[in-house]
Design a protein around this motif. Structure first.
Motif, PDB file in Angstrom:
ATOM      1  N   LYS A  12      69.709  81.909 -91.459  1.00  0.00           N
ATOM      2  CA  LYS A  12      69.324  81.595 -90.077  1.00  0.00           C
ATOM      3  C   LYS A  12      68.788  80.166 -90.035  1.00  0.00           C
ATOM      4  O   LYS A  12      68.117  79.706 -90.961  1.00  0.00           O
ATOM      5  CB  LYS A  12      68.266  82.576 -89.564  1.00  0.00           C
ATOM      6  N   GLN A  13      69.089  79.468 -88.962  1.00  0.00           N
ATOM      7  CA  GLN A  13      68.699  78.074 -88.801  1.00  0.00           C
ATOM      8  C   GLN A  13      67.183  77.894 -88.988  1.00  0.00           C
ATOM      9  O   GLN A  13      66.398  78.527 -88.292  1.00  0.00           O
ATOM     10  CB  GLN A  13      69.107  77.594 -87.391  1.00  0.00           C
ATOM     11  N   LYS A  29      60.392  83.175 -92.514  1.00  0.00           N
ATOM     12  CA  LYS A  29      59.756  82.515 -91.379  1.00  0.00           C
ATOM     13  C   LYS A  29      60.698  81.499 -90.761  1.00  0.00           C
ATOM     14  O   LYS A  29      61.601  80.983 -91.422  1.00  0.00           O
ATOM     15  CB  LYS A  29      58.485  81.772 -91.828  1.00  0.00           C
ATOM     16  N   VAL A  30      60.421  81.216 -89.503  1.00  0.00           N
ATOM     17  CA  VAL A  30      61.067  80.121 -88.802  1.00  0.00           C
ATOM     18  C   VAL A  30      59.976  79.428 -87.997  1.00  0.00           C
ATOM     19  O   VAL A  30      59.172  80.091 -87.338  1.00  0.00           O
ATOM     20  CB  VAL A  30      62.253  80.592 -87.913  1.00  0.00           C
ATOM     21  N   GLY A  31      59.898  78.114 -88.108  1.00  0.00           N
ATOM     22  CA  GLY A  31      58.859  77.386 -87.402  1.00  0.00           C
ATOM     23  C   GLY A  31      57.459  77.826 -87.805  1.00  0.00           C
ATOM     24  O   GLY A  31      56.536  77.763 -87.011  1.00  0.00           O
ATOM     25  N   ASN A  97      68.898  89.346 -86.134  1.00  0.00           N
ATOM     26  CA  ASN A  97      69.164  88.340 -85.089  1.00  0.00           C
ATOM     27  C   ASN A  97      68.151  88.463 -83.952  1.00  0.00           C
ATOM     28  O   ASN A  97      67.622  87.451 -83.465  1.00  0.00           O
ATOM     29  CB  ASN A  97      70.574  88.503 -84.514  1.00  0.00           C
ATOM     30  N   HIS A  98      67.902  89.673 -83.522  1.00  0.00           N
ATOM     31  CA  HIS A  98      66.970  89.916 -82.417  1.00  0.00           C
ATOM     32  C   HIS A  98      65.563  89.452 -82.797  1.00  0.00           C
ATOM     33  O   HIS A  98      64.894  88.764 -82.013  1.00  0.00           O
ATOM     34  CB  HIS A  98      66.978  91.404 -82.051  1.00  0.00           C
ATOM     35  N   SER A  99      65.124  89.786 -83.997  1.00  0.00           N
ATOM     36  CA  SER A  99      63.799  89.382 -84.464  1.00  0.00           C
ATOM     37  C   SER A  99      63.697  87.856 -84.515  1.00  0.00           C
ATOM     38  O   SER A  99      62.733  87.258 -84.004  1.00  0.00           O
ATOM     39  CB  SER A  99      63.531  89.983 -85.848  1.00  0.00           C
ATOM     40  N   TYR A 100      64.680  87.235 -85.118  1.00  0.00           N
ATOM     41  CA  TYR A 100      64.716  85.771 -85.226  1.00  0.00           C
ATOM     42  C   TYR A 100      64.682  85.127 -83.837  1.00  0.00           C
ATOM     43  O   TYR A 100      63.884  84.221 -83.578  1.00  0.00           O
ATOM     44  CB  TYR A 100      65.975  85.359 -85.995  1.00  0.00           C
ATOM     45  N   ASP A 101      65.530  85.614 -82.945  1.00  0.00           N
ATOM     46  CA  ASP A 101      65.595  85.047 -81.589  1.00  0.00           C
ATOM     47  C   ASP A 101      64.283  85.216 -80.836  1.00  0.00           C
ATOM     48  O   ASP A 101      63.868  84.315 -80.095  1.00  0.00           O
ATOM     49  CB  ASP A 101      66.738  85.686 -80.794  1.00  0.00           C
ATOM     50  N   MET A 102      63.628  86.355 -81.022  1.00  0.00           N
ATOM     51  CA  MET A 102      62.337  86.569 -80.352  1.00  0.00           C
ATOM     52  C   MET A 102      61.295  85.569 -80.846  1.00  0.00           C
ATOM     53  O   MET A 102      60.543  85.009 -80.050  1.00  0.00           O
ATOM     54  CB  MET A 102      61.829  87.996 -80.600  1.00  0.00           C
ATOM     55  N   VAL A 103      61.266  85.338 -82.146  1.00  0.00           N
ATOM     56  CA  VAL A 103      60.288  84.410 -82.718  1.00  0.00           C
ATOM     57  C   VAL A 103      60.602  82.981 -82.289  1.00  0.00           C
ATOM     58  O   VAL A 103      59.713  82.253 -81.849  1.00  0.00           O
ATOM     59  CB  VAL A 103      60.234  84.552 -84.254  1.00  0.00           C
ATOM     60  N   GLU A 113      63.324  72.659 -80.652  1.00  0.00           N
ATOM     61  CA  GLU A 113      64.300  71.564 -80.668  1.00  0.00           C
ATOM     62  C   GLU A 113      64.532  71.023 -82.074  1.00  0.00           C
ATOM     63  O   GLU A 113      65.649  70.716 -82.442  1.00  0.00           O
ATOM     64  CB  GLU A 113      63.850  70.467 -79.712  1.00  0.00           C
ATOM     65  N   SER A 114      63.461  70.927 -82.857  1.00  0.00           N
ATOM     66  CA  SER A 114      63.616  70.430 -84.221  1.00  0.00           C
ATOM     67  C   SER A 114      64.437  71.397 -85.080  1.00  0.00           C
ATOM     68  O   SER A 114      65.191  70.982 -85.945  1.00  0.00           O
ATOM     69  CB  SER A 114      62.261  70.137 -84.876  1.00  0.00           C
ATOM     70  N   ILE A 115      64.304  72.693 -84.817  1.00  0.00           N
ATOM     71  CA  ILE A 115      65.099  73.695 -85.542  1.00  0.00           C
ATOM     72  C   ILE A 115      66.563  73.570 -85.160  1.00  0.00           C
ATOM     73  O   ILE A 115      67.444  73.604 -86.014  1.00  0.00           O
ATOM     74  CB  ILE A 115      64.564  75.124 -85.272  1.00  0.00           C
ATOM     75  N   LEU A 116      66.829  73.387 -83.877  1.00  0.00           N
ATOM     76  CA  LEU A 116      68.218  73.235 -83.416  1.00  0.00           C
ATOM     77  C   LEU A 116      68.851  71.977 -83.967  1.00  0.00           C
ATOM     78  O   LEU A 116      70.057  71.938 -84.195  1.00  0.00           O
ATOM     79  CB  LEU A 116      68.267  73.240 -81.887  1.00  0.00           C
TER      80      LEU A 116
END
Length: 119
Positions: A12-13, A29-31, A97-103, A113-116
């Protein structure tokens, strides 16, 4: 199956992994925010906690014996998914995917934006 699930989450990105709770519990983690907590015990005890919209969480728990209220987590917002072969891998990927998108959706705009931009 365990390796495929972990690899999927790490692809995941912006995903990173840490072991803040010891060597058997991986946190994705993400962000800087957790979207998956993976208990890396024996293959037959493999499970993961995933963030989930409360209404969807209840529905998943009613539909699948392998989906339970989040172990050691806020049970309204987290599910524990028992990876016991009863759920197709595609369903587990959808839950990741749902968990990642929610976070990601709750992160500050500048962090999102930095993740994208990592693409």
């Amino acid at each position: 199956m365990k390796t495929r699930i972990i690899s999927y989450g790490l692809k995941k990105q912006g995903a990173t992994k840490e072991y803040p709770f010891g060597p058997e519990i991986m946190v994705l983690k993400v962000g800087g925010k957790m979207f998956a907590l993976i208990f890396e015990g024996a293959e037959d005890e493999f499970r993961l906690n995933l963030k989930c919209d409360p209404i969807i969480a209840e529905n998943l728990r009613e539909q699948h014996d392998a989906v339970r209220p989040g172990y050691h987590m806020n049970k309204k917002h987290w599910n524990t998914v028992m990876v016991d072969g009863s759920l197709p891998l595609s369903d587990i990927f959808d839950m990741i995917n749902h968990s990642y998108d929610m976070v990601v959706g709750k992160l500050p705009k500048s962090v999102r934006e930095s993740i994208l931009e990592m693409k």
